[in-house]
Design an enzyme around this catalytic site. Structure first.
Site, mmCIF file in Angstrom:
data_model
loop_
_atom_site.group_PDB
_atom_site.id
_atom_site.type_symbol
_atom_site.label_atom_id
_atom_site.label_comp_id
_atom_site.label_asym_id
_atom_site.label_seq_id
_atom_site.Cartn_x
_atom_site.Cartn_y
_atom_site.Cartn_z
ATOM 1 N N CYS A 2 69.687 -12.860 38.871
ATOM 2 C CA CYS A 2 71.002 -13.244 39.417
ATOM 3 C C CYS A 2 72.120 -12.936 38.432
ATOM 4 C CB CYS A 2 71.016 -14.728 39.715
ATOM 5 S SG CYS A 2 69.733 -15.250 40.834
ATOM 6 N N ARG A 27 71.141 -5.680 37.070
ATOM 7 C CA ARG A 27 70.214 -6.778 36.771
ATOM 8 C C ARG A 27 69.167 -6.959 37.860
ATOM 9 N NH1 ARG A 27 72.775 -10.735 33.093
ATOM 10 N NH2 ARG A 27 71.626 -12.404 34.071
ATOM 11 N N TRP A 75 68.979 -12.927 43.089
ATOM 12 C CA TRP A 75 67.609 -12.400 43.067
ATOM 13 C C TRP A 75 66.735 -13.570 43.516
ATOM 14 C CZ3 TRP A 75 62.989 -13.274 40.295
ATOM 15 C CH2 TRP A 75 62.061 -12.215 40.290
ATOM 16 N N ASN A 101 72.665 -19.420 38.481
ATOM 17 C CA ASN A 101 71.509 -18.655 38.008
ATOM 18 C C ASN A 101 70.523 -19.659 37.437
ATOM 19 O OD1 ASN A 101 72.996 -16.406 38.514
ATOM 20 N ND2 ASN A 101 73.108 -15.668 36.411
ATOM 21 N N GLY A 102 69.251 -19.439 37.659
ATOM 22 C CA GLY A 102 68.252 -20.356 37.110
ATOM 23 C C GLY A 102 67.496 -21.059 38.216
ATOM 24 N N GLU A 487 52.494 1.480 28.009
ATOM 25 C CA GLU A 487 53.916 1.596 28.324
ATOM 26 C C GLU A 487 54.166 2.732 29.337
ATOM 27 O OE1 GLU A 487 56.465 -0.076 28.104
ATOM 28 O OE2 GLU A 487 58.151 1.297 28.214
ATOM 29 N N LYS A 491 55.895 2.202 32.959
ATOM 30 C CA LYS A 491 57.093 2.936 33.408
ATOM 31 C C LYS A 491 56.850 3.522 34.799
ATOM 32 C CE LYS A 491 59.618 1.769 31.462
ATOM 33 N NZ LYS A 491 59.433 0.824 30.410
ATOM 34 N N GLU A 494 56.674 0.747 37.560
ATOM 35 C CA GLU A 494 57.956 0.089 37.822
ATOM 36 C C GLU A 494 58.867 0.894 38.734
ATOM 37 O OE1 GLU A 494 59.244 -0.486 33.600
ATOM 38 O OE2 GLU A 494 59.900 -2.398 34.397
ATOM 39 N N HIS A 510 33.276 1.835 29.335
ATOM 40 C CA HIS A 510 32.818 0.455 29.560
ATOM 41 C C HIS A 510 33.195 -0.052 30.946
ATOM 42 C CE1 HIS A 510 31.483 0.225 25.446
ATOM 43 N NE2 HIS A 510 32.656 0.710 25.059
ATOM 44 N N LYS A 609 66.531 -6.894 35.591
ATOM 45 C CA LYS A 609 66.670 -6.381 34.228
ATOM 46 C C LYS A 609 66.413 -7.473 33.202
ATOM 47 C CE LYS A 609 67.646 -3.477 31.009
ATOM 48 N NZ LYS A 609 66.515 -2.579 30.662
#
Ligand code: M6R
Length: 614
Positions: A2, A27, A75, A101-102, A487, A491, A494, A510, A609
């Site tokens: 948010c 964000r 969000w 927000n929160g 990583e 990427k 995402e 394995h 973000k």
């Protein structure tokens, strides 16, 4: 996650709020809204599911005049993305509008209490509960808005950054924060509010960061007054923003992510600047120098982080153990905070975070500090919560990162960790002098080597076309490049939404090798290292099962060229610095595949973000 923007002053608020919402789009969000008090003191709320543009379309024929307003990008946490759940939320009488927000954790109990008192709700959000609670308290106690907010915030459990405005009171915004950032921009006779500085920087560079459990009364033409929720008045230093406007623009690139990938030669120079001496022979980090004894005597380093920053932390583990001979543990902040970890006073906890606002990392820091550990932050956003809640730290200085998929922040984190390892090792005498100088020398060559890799972008784009429709990917690496395999896979996941997994190459046999067939692309990092031959053998095993190898290799590696189906040749470097180079082609590969698939590269679905809720 948010975003909050607010304005009070002498200009029309709406254009400033809308521009601010656009600045906050990076964000991640799913709906947006605005509340404005117009010249007739009417409080109007306009909201729309979708993008800020949808809100603009909706508000086009509405009265949006007025010089005070608050706006929000949501969000979804409590309740699906919808017009009803979008912020701002009105109170029952529609005399208050609030953005938040929160997460208010005890919202269900409060909601039941309010329903029993005759309040009705129009959304599934915790936020609407808060605004109704404030109105209820205001009416019950016949107090002003500030007092009502203060009493309400003493009753809520959870995290919040809020802004509230009131019909008939066009001269003030009440704002408060706990565990979710809020910054006030100080203009001339006007004030701005933001969940970060991006909606503010174009108007003023002077800012005040609210601390946890603080409430600000922001009035036109008056310095903001700040109190704690227990009514202690606080004064705050006005800080100067380091951010500039060009960092918020795409600068000719089709996406922020591509711009940020291409910025890396420059961002790494900035990151090293002033830390490596002009002769290029010595590295000094003030955060280490100021606490030299702590680092020299540390019995253990615990690195806490999330996502990409956690991958940087894994590289930190290799670096600190190799050069400083200090045992290292790398923890997901979200796991660390909820178990009962053994933390000792001679432990050093390093928290790595681009945003400096990640809720899980902040909670883990609080826990480590309570246990008496020395906490060091490695953060990008200057003035964010992590640097303000740690004992010391180093900024990564890579500029504002907008693309949700972290790129330049990651390489800057790895660069800071490398410099930290070298500086500590020098103090501890655990690194050979020649090696120390040679790594510092090579570190300074990294930006120009990255420039050479960036020239391969078109070649990588062609390669991406072959694999755009793959359903799965496997990424393999060993040693310093194992975290890069993780990583690289993250990427791709995402931004392209292709399933991808990273593994240490030798682990394949394995279990995961069962996945290999002629449909499976395997990105193998096979650059020079002490265990290069072993990596080649691991790749042979994949090849024998007809996996399709895309190899990241050093220039002129004929063995790997013969073995791989496709390869990208990059310059060689010292093994411990290799992640700074091998990460680049993987960023580009993910980027081009996502573009081929027409994905929203900078704002991929479901992601935010800055993850300010747990
Ligand atoms: O701001 P932080 O570095 O604390 O954020 C941690 C993660 O949320 C972040 O790295 C996330 O995984 C990114 N989307 C990765 O690209």
């Amino acid at each position: 996650m948010c975003g909050i923007v607010g304005y009070i002053g002498f200009r029309e608020a709406y254009p400033i709020l809308i521009k601010g919402l656009h600045r906050l789009e990076y964000r991640g969000y799913d709906s947006a809204g605005v509340a404005i008090i117009n010249d007739e003191n009417k409080l109007s709320v306009y909201k729309a599911k979708g993008r800020v543009k949808d809100l603009e379309d909706y508000a086009r024929d509405k009265n949006v005049t007025g010089t005070i307003g608050i706006a929000h990008t949501r969000w979804a946490t409590h309740g699906e993305p919808s017009n009803a759940n979008a912020h701002p939320h009105y109170s029952q009488s529609e005399s208050l509008a609030l953005i938040h927000n929160g997460i208010i954790e005890n919202y269900a109990v409060l909601k039941t209490q309010l329903i029993n008192k005759g309040y009705s709700f129009h959304s599934s959000t915790d936020t609407e509960v808060l605004v109704q609670l404030i109105e209820y308290i205001k009416q019950l106690n016949k107090c002003d808005l500030f007092a009502a907010v203060q009493i309400a915030l003493n009753q809520v459990v959870g995290a919040y950054a809020i802004a509230v405005i009131e019909k008939g009171n066009p001269d003030q915004i009440i704002a408060a924060r706990k565990s979710s950032p809020l910054v006030i921009g100080i203009g001339e006779g006007e004030f701005f509010l933001g969940s970060d500085a991006s909606p503010i920087v174009e108007y003023t560079k002077k800012v005040v960061y609210l601390d946890d459990e603080e409430i600000a009364i922001i009035k036109r033409d008056e310095d903001p007054k700040i109190f704690t929720i227990s009514n202690i008045e606080r004064t705050h230093e006005v800080k100067e923003l380091e951010m500039n406007l060009s960092q918020l623009e795409r600068g000719g690139y089709p996406h922020f992510m591509l711009k940020e990938i291409f910025e890396q030669p420059e961002t790494l120079k900035n990151c090293m600047s002033g830390r490596i001496n002009v002769e290029g022979t010595n590295v000094t980090l003030s955060g280490i120098i100021d606490h030299k004894d702590k680092f020299v005597n540390a019995k253990r380093i615990i690195i806490i982080a999330c996502g990409t920053s956690w991958h940087a932390g894994l590289i930190g583990e290799y670096l600190f153990e190799e050069f400083c001979r200090i045992p290292v543990e790398v923890e997901y902040a979200s796991e660390f905070r909820y178990r009962n970890p053994v933390i000792c006073p001679d432990d050093i906890v390093i928290a790595i975070s681009q945003s400096g606002e990640t809720a899980d990392s902040l909670a883990a820091i609080e826990m480590a500090r309570k246990a008496g550990a020395f906490v060091y932050g490695v953060c990008n956003v200057v003035g964010s919560s992590i640097p303000r809640n740690t004992d010391s730290g180093s900024y990564t200085h890579c500029g504002h990162e907008i693309g949700v998929a972290s790129t330049k922040a990651f390489t800057a984190q790895v660069t800071v960790l490398t410099m930290m390892a070298l500086a500590i090792a020098k103090e501890k005498n655990t690194i050979d002098e020649d090696n120390y100088h040679s790594i510092i020398g090579e570190l300074q060559n990294i930006p120009s080597k990255i420039e050479r890799i960036l020239k391969l972008s078109n070649e990588i784009k062609k390669l991406s076309l072959i694999f755009t429709y793959a359903q799965n990917f496997i990424y393999l690496g060993r040693g310093y490049n194992y975290p890069i395999a993780l990583e690289g896979a993250l990427k791709l996941k995402e931004i392209s939404y292709i399933h991808a997994e990273g593994y240490p190459a030798a682990e394949m046999k394995h279990g995961p090798i069962a996945l290999i067939d002629n449909e499976m692309p395997v990105v193998a990092i096979a650059t020079n290292s002490a265990i290069y031959e072993k990596v080649v053998s691991n790749i042979q095993e994949i090849k024998a099962r007809k996996g399709r190898i895309i190899a990241i290799i050093n220039e002129g590696d004929e063995t790997m060229k013969a073995l791989a189906d496709h390869y990208v040749e990059i310059p060689a470097t010292d093994e411990c610095l290799d992640p700074l180079l091998t990460s680049i082609p993987l960023q580009l590969l993910a980027y081009h595949i996502a573009v081929n698939k027409n994905r929203d590269v900078d704002m991929p679905r479901n992601l935010a973000k800055s993850v300010t809720v747990e």
